[in-house]
Enzyme design. Structure first.
Site, PDB file in Angstrom:
ATOM      1  N   GLU A   1      51.380  39.437  29.578  1.00 40.07           N
ATOM      2  CA  GLU A   1      51.984  40.345  30.563  1.00 40.07           C
ATOM      3  C   GLU A   1      52.794  39.537  31.586  1.00 40.07           C
ATOM      4  O   GLU A   1      53.926  39.888  31.920  1.00 40.07           O
ATOM      5  CB  GLU A   1      50.882  41.155  31.241  1.00 40.07           C
ATOM      6  CG  GLU A   1      51.364  42.076  32.346  1.00 40.07           C
ATOM      7  CD  GLU A   1      50.481  42.011  33.575  1.00 40.07           C
ATOM      8  OE1 GLU A   1      50.965  41.552  34.627  1.00 40.07           O
ATOM      9  OE2 GLU A   1      49.288  42.405  33.471  1.00 40.07           O
TER      10      GLU A   1
ATOM     11  N   HIS B   1      46.669  39.567  29.176  1.00 39.41           N
ATOM     12  CA  HIS B   1      47.136  39.481  30.563  1.00 39.41           C
ATOM     13  C   HIS B   1      48.124  38.318  30.751  1.00 39.41           C
ATOM     14  O   HIS B   1      49.124  38.443  31.461  1.00 39.41           O
ATOM     15  CB  HIS B   1      45.921  39.329  31.483  1.00 39.41           C
ATOM     16  CG  HIS B   1      46.274  39.002  32.904  1.00 39.41           C
ATOM     17  ND1 HIS B   1      46.103  37.740  33.434  1.00 39.41           N
ATOM     18  CD2 HIS B   1      46.821  39.762  33.888  1.00 39.41           C
ATOM     19  CE1 HIS B   1      46.513  37.747  34.696  1.00 39.41           C
ATOM     20  NE2 HIS B   1      46.950  38.955  34.998  1.00 39.41           N
TER      21      HIS B   1
END
Lengths: 437, 441
Positions: B67, B64
């Site tokens: 990301e 994440h």
């Protein structure tokens, strides 16, 4: 017979996309207006109905009545109890939504072409013959009371409640449409009947539809659904002044991240400066990572996951609102940045480049909103509620383009009030004083 | 370029037809094109078969974190430039991370597709990060965790439930990461994950909207084709759960809990390639047990035949690479204890299994699932997500297209059989979420 007023081929041209939105203005045989975008490629239709008034029509001492009444519309009508009604709906694979807001109630429906008549008949029954059975009333009351208990322990809701109270005091906008534990506990079946009589009235209806249906069919459908509603409802409350004083309210709550709501008076939707204010807000805090506040508070300093501002033009008052959340140790710093940016923008305005970027984004994004039947029906009903003409979809981007740098910067100096910016902070913020008297 | 399959999907389900074409580039990148010519709009999505369950031990949250970092610069693109260009063209964009995938998407005027591909392909391989990016963005993800999890007792409780459900599989670790590990994430963690997994042979391109498949393929060849495959891409072998042989229970106490509730999860099989029948039966089971409060077994037993609960529901999502969960939640009515509510819930489950399933209920669900395929065609972005999520979870295009028919073929016997297997207290976790211990007295 359909009184068919106009079918406009409205071609929406933008720098980046062309969408053809053909809005038909329909008046039903019974005299109810509706807008339609006919799109036959998928065999279903979406209908959005808004009725002005909403939870602001709650009678004295009956706060929460309109909200509870709308929730009960799916809980039995005519000869069908709650379970039988839902079984009938499921068998049709239709979906209905009933909601209450400050200034309106909404009815949303999606149903297949193959059983449209049955789906409409069932929805009509829900709107015109609700049973308000005591067992359903008590069950849904229990759900609402559970939500009210939850809101009392949620930092976002605690902040929202305090902010509304400070801004609007005793006006209906000053309290939650859910009501209080006390007011909801006291609501009776008679209160539901009264709320239903007051909120669902023909003269305040707006209708948007999109999908596999003709203008003629829609006209007949609307009369079936809404034709038997009473003509008019009680008067709506008066407008209210926003009573915020620029202080900071700190509400102690044991949680690691503080939540801050901030704002002051906003601008009405029909104000001639609305587009300038809309562009200004895009630049300040409206457009995600590209906004000034997002850049300063998130991208440069890593103080938050998100910070946003919104123009909130209600029917009877207008607010300019923002929100940010940051760890208890850093929320004071985040708030300082917000105040600084507010002051900077009020004083120096935006740059020509920022304005051009915001215009390019808004005009390019507009055609992409017309994405799916329910979305289109929602846009159509929203436009009617705001009193916009159908050709607004064609002219809207030109109206955005026409706003000048001078206008935006004049509005920045008039609208933005760094001294009047009121903060409500929920959490255990470090280094932040409560200045609320 | 190898043309693997050009599929015109036409379901037996009435009036449902989405036009889907699939390819694979020479470097191993999968391409899925879904046509919808109603509006001149395109959704461009790039999915990586890399999610939080693929992270190295000790670096939870790095998928994440990466990301977020992908929105910084590359050799030739400034930090934030891609998002600015999307906005300037009237588009919207975002990204998402799950246990089994990370995805990036833009929704924009269809003629801007080449520009999107140019930027997306660039950041697949040319990411450049500074130490300042790392420090600032780590602050952002920690605030994201604060907002989503630390400030929400319900989210903290779900995290504890998953940790208890998965003893040995990475699904027990939160996608956003454990806070103490997030605080230590650094440049090397991010770049080593990036170098290994952000590769064309680990990616699926889904393009949906007003496009012609041949044009999409040519553009994909031009922009993604030149990127070399990653030769060391590991097989996705995760440590699996041992047989669960003891019921697990937990009490989560947090003074911010306004409304005590209980939640139960069972380990449940996911949709497997060529074998989705059990998952289809579980989809019905979730609806029959706790779908609509008005017509489901738990809703009727706990909210209509008795005033045990103000809320009850069942949950199942079969889109995972490995075993997922089947979940139940009950919020007791005022004056009902958690023990009473749990006993009533278990009694209702037993009664459901004993009574058999009303054929009319099965038929109503079949009708609704059939209709949901018609409604789904109105949302081409949703169709794109359906393919992306499936293909990153080990399924094939054929599996996605077979799914509606497999759902239609489920029988009451199938549902009862899978219910007997899955709803086993010895293979479950039950959590009570309370503001304090006193409410348990």
């Amino acid at each position: 017979m359909i009184r068919y007023i106009a079918a406009l081929w409205l071609t929406l041209l933008a720098a980046t996309a062309q969408a053809e939105i053909d809005i038909q203005e329909v008046t039903s045989p019974g005299g109810i207006d509706a807008w339609l975008v006919q799109e036959e490629s998928i065999p279903f239709v979406a209908i959005e109905i808004l009725i002005d008034g909403g939870a602001s029509l709650d009678l004295p001492g009956k706060r929460g009545a309109t909200n509870l009444m709308m929730a009960l519309l799916e809980e039995g009508s005519g000869d069908l109890g709650a379970r039988a009604f839902q079984e009938a709906r499921e068998a049709l694979a239709a979906s209905y939504g009933f909601d209450a807001y400050d200034d309106s109630v909404s009815i949303s429906a999606v149903f297949l072409s193959e059983n449209r008549d049955e789906a409409v008949a069932l929805l009509r029954q829900a709107l015109t013959e609700p049973r308000f059975d005591q067992s359903a009333l008590d069950r849904v009351r229990g759900q609402v009371l559970s939500i009210i208990r939850g809101e009392a322990q949620d930092p976002n809701d605690i902040a929202g409640t305090a902010f509304d109270k400070a801004a609007f005091g005793d006006h209906p906008y000053g309290t939650s449409i859910n009501g209080t534990a006390e007011s909801v506990t006291a609501l009776t079946r008679d209160d539901m009947i009264a709320a239903h009589r007051n909120a669902l009235v023909k003269s305040r209806v707006h209708v948007g539809a999109a999908g596999d249906i003709s203008a003629e069919e829609l006209g007949a459908l609307i009369d079936t659904l809404l034709g038997d509603l009473p003509e008019d409802g009680p008067p709506r409350p008066d407008s209210v002044d926003v009573a915020l004083d620029g202080s900071t309210t700190v509400i102690p709550f044991d949680t690691p991240q503080s939540v801050a709501l901030f704002g002051h008076e906003g601008i009405d939707r029909d104000d001639e400066d609305f587009f300038a204010a809309y562009l200004l807000n895009e630049i300040l805090g409206g457009r995600g990572v590209e906004s000034r506040l997002m850049r300063e508070v998130r991208e440069k300093r890593g103080l938050t996951y998100g910070i946003y501002t919104h123009l909130v033009p209600k029917d009877l008052a207008a607010l300019y609102l923002g929100q940010v959340a940051s760890a208890n140790s850093t929320i004071a710093q985040a708030i300082e940045v917000v105040r600084d940016e507010w002051a900077k923008l009020a004083e120096n305005g935006v740059t020509a480049e920022e304005l051009q970027q915001a215009k390019t984004y808004l005009t390019g994004a507009y055609p992409l909103r017309f994405d799916g039947n329910a979305e289109i029906a929602g846009i159509l009903v929203g436009m009617q509620r705001q009193g916009l003409p159908a050709d607004y979809v064609v002219n809207r981007n030109a109206m955005v383009e026409a706003v000048t740098l001078e206008e935006v910067n004049r509005v920045a100096s008039e609208l933005l009030d760094p001294e009047g910016l009121h903060f409500v902070v929920v959490g255990q913020p470090e280094g932040l004083e409560n200045t609320d008297q | 370029m190898r043309l693997l399959a050009a599929v015109f999907a036409c379901f037996a389900v009435a009036a449902t037809a989405e036009e889907v074409t699939t390819y694979q580039l020479d470097n191993g990148m999968d391409v899925v094109v879904i046509e919808d010519h109603r509006a001149p709009v395109v959704v461009h999505m790039l999915w990586y078969r890399a999610g939080s369950a693929d992270e190295p031990v000790g670096s939870s949250g790095v998928a994440h974190f990466l990301e977020h970092l992908l929105f910084k610069g590359t050799d030739t693109v400034e930090s934030g430039e891609f998002q600015r260009v999307v906005a300037e063209n009237g588009g919207s964009d975002n990204a998402f991370t799950s246990f089994d995938y990370t995805g990036y998407f833009q929704r924009i005027a269809a003629d801007r597709l080449p520009l999107m591909m140019q930027y997306e392909a660039d950041r697949m391989t040319n990411l450049v990060l500074t130490e300042e990016d790392i420090v600032t963005e780590r602050g952002v993800i920690l605030e994201e965790r604060n907002q989503r999890t630390e400030n929400s007792p319900g989210a903290l409780a779900r995290e504890q439930m998953r940790a208890a459900q998965y003893l040995n599989h990475r699904y027990g670790v939160p996608i956003i990461g454990w806070k103490h590990e997030m605080e230590e994430l650094d440049m090397e963690d991010a770049l080593s994950f990036y170098d290994l997994y952000y590769s064309p042979n680990n990616a699926i391109l889904v393009v949906a909207g007003d496009v012609e498949p041949a044009e999409v393929l040519a553009l994909a060849e031009e922009h993604y084709g030149p990127i070399p495959a990653e030769p060391n891409l590991p097989e996705r072998i995760r440590s699996q759960e041992p047989p669960q042989i003891a019921e697990r229970r937990l009490i989560f106490e947090d003074s911010r809990v306004a409304q005590p509730y209980l939640t139960r999860s069972y380990l449940a099989p996911e949709r497997d390639p060529g074998a989705q029948e059990e998952a289809a039966a579980l989809t019905y089971l979730a609806e029959l047990l706790g779908g609509s409060p008005f017509t489901s077994a738990l809703g009727i037993a706990l909210q209509f035949d008795s005033t045990t609960a103000v809320y009850s529901s069942a949950y199942y999502d079969g889109l995972n690479l490995d075993d997922g969960t089947f979940g139940l939640t009950v919020v007791p009515a005022e004056g009902v204890t958690l023990q009473e509510a749990e006993d009533k819930m278990d009694t209702a489950i037993t009664a459901f299994l004993d009574a058999g399933i009303d054929p009319e209920r099965m038929e109503a669900l079949r009708t609704q699932l059939k209709a949901s395929e018609i409604y789904a065609r109105d949302d081409v972005g949703g169709l794109a997500r359906r393919y992306g999520a499936a293909l990153t979870s080990g399924l094939t295009v054929e599996d996605v297209q077979a799914w509606p028919e497999i759902l239609q073929a489920v029988t009451a016997e199938d549902v009862l059989a899978v219910a007997e297997r899955v709803l086993d207290r010895d293979r479950s976790v039950t959590g009570w979420v309370v503001p304090n211990r006193e409410v348990l007295q």
